[in-house]
Design an enzyme around this catalytic site. Structure first.
Site, PDB file in Angstrom:
ATOM      1  N   CYS A  96     -11.205  -8.498 -12.360  1.00 25.70           N
ATOM      2  CA  CYS A  96     -10.127  -8.001 -13.224  1.00 25.70           C
ATOM      3  C   CYS A  96      -9.829  -8.933 -14.398  1.00 25.70           C
ATOM      4  O   CYS A  96      -9.185  -8.526 -15.358  1.00 25.70           O
ATOM      5  CB  CYS A  96      -8.859  -7.763 -12.410  1.00 25.70           C
ATOM      6  SG  CYS A  96      -9.100  -6.581 -11.088  1.00 25.70           S
ATOM      7  N   HIS A 233      -3.177  -7.332 -17.541  1.00 24.58           N
ATOM      8  CA  HIS A 233      -4.032  -6.534 -16.659  1.00 24.58           C
ATOM      9  C   HIS A 233      -3.120  -5.620 -15.848  1.00 24.58           C
ATOM     10  O   HIS A 233      -2.105  -6.057 -15.305  1.00 24.58           O
ATOM     11  CB  HIS A 233      -4.826  -7.473 -15.750  1.00 24.58           C
ATOM     12  CG  HIS A 233      -5.450  -6.763 -14.604  1.00 24.58           C
ATOM     13  ND1 HIS A 233      -6.219  -5.624 -14.771  1.00 24.58           N
ATOM     14  CD2 HIS A 233      -5.421  -7.006 -13.262  1.00 24.58           C
ATOM     15  CE1 HIS A 233      -6.633  -5.206 -13.586  1.00 24.58           C
ATOM     16  NE2 HIS A 233      -6.164  -6.017 -12.664  1.00 24.58           N
ATOM     17  N   ASN A 263      -5.422   0.801 -11.676  1.00 18.56           N
ATOM     18  CA  ASN A 263      -6.044  -0.488 -11.970  1.00 18.56           C
ATOM     19  C   ASN A 263      -7.517  -0.225 -12.332  1.00 18.56           C
ATOM     20  O   ASN A 263      -8.310   0.155 -11.478  1.00 18.56           O
ATOM     21  CB  ASN A 263      -5.925  -1.391 -10.728  1.00 18.56           C
ATOM     22  CG  ASN A 263      -6.539  -2.760 -10.931  1.00 18.56           C
ATOM     23  OD1 ASN A 263      -7.292  -2.980 -11.870  1.00 18.56           O
ATOM     24  ND2 ASN A 263      -6.225  -3.680 -10.038  1.00 18.56           N
TER      25      ASN A 263
HETATM   26  N1  ACO Z   1       0.056   5.116   1.653  1.00 14.19           N
HETATM   27  C1  ACO Z   1       0.933   5.009   2.655  1.00 14.19           C
HETATM   28  N2  ACO Z   1       1.026   3.914   3.445  1.00 14.19           N
HETATM   29  C2  ACO Z   1       0.180   2.900   3.170  1.00 14.19           C
HETATM   30  C3  ACO Z   1      -0.752   2.946   2.136  1.00 14.19           C
HETATM   31  C4  ACO Z   1      -0.795   4.124   1.361  1.00 14.19           C
HETATM   32  N3  ACO Z   1      -1.654   4.272   0.328  1.00 14.19           N
HETATM   33  N4  ACO Z   1      -1.442   1.774   2.107  1.00 14.19           N
HETATM   34  C5  ACO Z   1      -0.955   1.020   3.096  1.00 14.19           C
HETATM   35  N5  ACO Z   1       0.030   1.690   3.751  1.00 14.19           N
HETATM   36  C6  ACO Z   1       0.837   1.263   4.867  1.00 14.19           C
HETATM   37  C7  ACO Z   1       0.156   0.207   5.704  1.00 14.19           C
HETATM   38  O1  ACO Z   1      -0.709   0.796   6.622  1.00 14.19           O
HETATM   39  C8  ACO Z   1       1.331  -0.473   6.354  1.00 14.19           C
HETATM   40  O2  ACO Z   1       1.742   0.316   7.432  1.00 14.19           O
HETATM   41  P1  ACO Z   1       2.296  -0.366   8.786  1.00 14.19           P
HETATM   42  O3  ACO Z   1       3.530  -1.132   8.349  1.00 14.19           O
HETATM   43  O4  ACO Z   1       2.572   0.804   9.660  1.00 14.19           O
HETATM   44  O5  ACO Z   1       1.207  -1.263   9.245  1.00 14.19           O
HETATM   45  C9  ACO Z   1       2.433  -0.406   5.294  1.00 14.19           C
HETATM   46  O6  ACO Z   1       2.010   0.625   4.370  1.00 14.19           O
HETATM   47  C10 ACO Z   1       2.615  -1.701   4.539  1.00 14.19           C
HETATM   48  O7  ACO Z   1       1.339  -2.200   4.152  1.00 14.19           O
HETATM   49  P2  ACO Z   1       1.172  -3.477   3.294  1.00 14.19           P
HETATM   50  O8  ACO Z   1      -0.263  -3.670   2.944  1.00 14.19           O
HETATM   51  O9  ACO Z   1       1.885  -4.603   3.932  1.00 14.19           O
HETATM   52  O10 ACO Z   1       1.982  -3.010   1.989  1.00 14.19           O
HETATM   53  P3  ACO Z   1       2.451  -3.847   0.759  1.00 14.19           P
HETATM   54  O11 ACO Z   1       3.907  -3.717   0.595  1.00 14.19           O
HETATM   55  O12 ACO Z   1       1.871  -5.225   0.740  1.00 14.19           O
HETATM   56  O13 ACO Z   1       1.801  -3.033  -0.444  1.00 14.19           O
HETATM   57  C11 ACO Z   1      -0.086  -3.209  -1.908  1.00 14.19           C
HETATM   58  C12 ACO Z   1       0.396  -2.900  -0.502  1.00 14.19           C
HETATM   59  C13 ACO Z   1       0.481  -2.155  -2.845  1.00 14.19           C
HETATM   60  C14 ACO Z   1      -1.607  -3.124  -1.917  1.00 14.19           C
HETATM   61  C15 ACO Z   1       0.403  -4.610  -2.320  1.00 14.19           C
HETATM   62  O14 ACO Z   1       0.076  -5.557  -1.346  1.00 14.19           O
HETATM   63  C16 ACO Z   1      -0.158  -5.042  -3.619  1.00 14.19           C
HETATM   64  O15 ACO Z   1       0.136  -4.484  -4.638  1.00 14.19           O
HETATM   65  N6  ACO Z   1      -0.980  -6.096  -3.652  1.00 14.19           N
HETATM   66  C17 ACO Z   1      -1.619  -6.538  -4.841  1.00 14.19           C
HETATM   67  C18 ACO Z   1      -2.944  -5.987  -4.800  1.00 14.19           C
HETATM   68  C19 ACO Z   1      -3.475  -5.609  -6.149  1.00 14.19           C
HETATM   69  O16 ACO Z   1      -2.799  -5.287  -7.088  1.00 14.19           O
HETATM   70  N7  ACO Z   1      -4.773  -5.660  -6.187  1.00 14.19           N
HETATM   71  C20 ACO Z   1      -5.470  -5.274  -7.338  1.00 14.19           C
HETATM   72  C21 ACO Z   1      -6.619  -6.125  -7.532  1.00 14.19           C
HETATM   73  S1  ACO Z   1      -6.172  -7.752  -7.896  1.00 14.19           S
HETATM   74  C22 ACO Z   1      -5.460  -7.676  -9.315  1.00 14.19           C
HETATM   75  O17 ACO Z   1      -5.808  -6.848 -10.074  1.00 14.19           O
HETATM   76  C23 ACO Z   1      -4.410  -8.632  -9.590  1.00 14.19           C
END
Ligand code: ACO
Length: 306
Positions: A96, A233, A263
């Site tokens: 990214c 980004h 993204n």
């Molecule tokens: N829909 C519904 N529920 C979901 C989904 C979905 N698409 N994805 C995960 N869940 C559930 C999980 O299973 C989990 O359920 P559980 O509590 O029953 O186990 C719950 O939601 C929470 O999951 P987490 O992964 O802890 O959720 P979090 O609040 O961390 O959000 C996310 C996830 C959005 C991916 C977040 O961690 C994030 O934004 N991280 C940054 C990642 C990113 O932006 N990456 C891009 C590449 S790197 C970059 O570009 C910077």
């Protein structure tokens, strides 16, 4: 592809995706579109906007993690499609942060006198490396491409110059297993799928992006209020809001397009930049700070006057 469309593929909802990420829709490349074809289209648009032709270009850099082939570089394919037979062309792999890395390389080539006019392109087809059964990742990404032309010019060596004013890139390979693709030519001999520890990435993204923005602004002797536009980004609305808050950046100066693009990795900064130029927000002469973080981890920022 809207969130409603994606909820027919995996167990998710528009509400969950919007609340956690800010993403409402993403684009998926058609079957006959590839990273190469998207890159060529973006390059042609950038050349037209700059009033230049392919004959003016002596450097083609494509930032991508989803090349058409393991080799040759997508940049050489783009060079061929544009009819450019001189200079150099290569891909940059910084996930990214690829566009910020690409701009930094182009800036150094130009400052070193090796290039006069560079095309820097971010182009991705992440839809092809997603695990469409993994709701935690497949909802986040989309396909797209964007490009800019960076040209040599004489300046006074101050912040009043037009063009790239400062580049700052970093990486820390200790985190290379936090966001990766579980395949490759030398290991599985397959392309693999994207894997991510979302929370870890989130945490590091806010810290690293805020730090490198601060570095770029300080090095230029500026304050956040001197920057007209922040073009980050487009990973996640909460990451952008978190870094803005850390630095005291007003949210209305941040260009956000992730609601409609998701993204798009290396393509996200030029796509957002293009949107803000087209809708009249970014005007010639304004100061723009671009920043990114991606797998590796890699991160960086580029300060430029448009
Ligand atoms: N829909 C519904 N529920 C979901 C989904 C979905 N698409 N994805 C995960 N869940 C559930 C999980 O299973 C989990 O359920 P559980 O509590 O029953 O186990 C719950 O939601 C929470 O999951 P987490 O992964 O802890 O959720 P979090 O609040 O961390 O959000 C996310 C996830 C959005 C991916 C977040 O961690 C994030 O934004 N991280 C940054 C990642 C990113 O932006 N990456 C891009 C590449 S790197 C970059 O570009 C910077």
């Amino acid at each position: 592809m809207t969130n409603a469309d994606i909820s027919k593929i995996v167990d998710t909802t528009d509400e969950w995706i919007v609340e956690r990420t800010g993403i409402r829709a993403r684009h998926i490349a058609a079957e006959d579109e590839t990273t190469r074809t998207l890159a060529v289209q973006a390059a042609r648009n950038a050349l037209a906007h700059a009033g230049l032709t392919p004959a003016d270009i002596d450097l083609v850099i494509v930032a991508t993690s989803t090349p058409d082939s393991t080799f040759p570089a997508t940049a050489t394919q783009v060079q061929a499609d544009l009819g450019i037979a001189r200079g150099a062309a290569f891909d940059v792999q910084a996930v990214c942060s690829g566009f910020v890395y690409g701009l930094t390389i182009a800036d150094n080539f130009i400052r070193g006198g090796q290039s006069q006019c560079a095309l820097v392109i971010g182009s991705e087809t992440f839809s092809r490396i997603l695990d469409w059964n993994d709701r935690a990742t497949c909802v986040l990404f989309g396909d797209g491409a964007g490009a800019v032309v960076v040209r040599a010019g004489k300046g006074g060596g101050t912040n009043a110059d037009r063009g790239i004013l400062g580049c700052h890139i970093h990486s820390d390979g200790r985190y290379c297993d936090k966001l990766y693709v579980d395949g490759g030519p030398s290991t599985t001999k397959t392309v693999g799928h994207l894997r991510m520890e979302g929370r870890e990435v989130f945490k590091h993204a806010v810290i690293n992006i805020a730090a490198v923005m601060d570095e770029a602004i300080n090095k230029a002797g500026l304050t956040p209020m001197d920057i007209d536009w922040f073009v980050p980004h487009q990973a996640n609305r909460r990451i952008l809001e978190g870094t803005a808050k850390k630095l005291g950046v007003p949210e209305e100066r941040i260009v956000m397009t992730l609601d409609r693009h998701g993204n798009t990795s290396a393509a996200s900064i030029p796509l957002a930049f293009d949107a803000a130029v087209k809708d009249g927000r970014i005007k010639q002469g304004q100061l723009v700070l671009m920043e990114a973080m991606g797998g590796g981890f890699t991160w960086g920022a580029v300060l430029a006057r448009f």
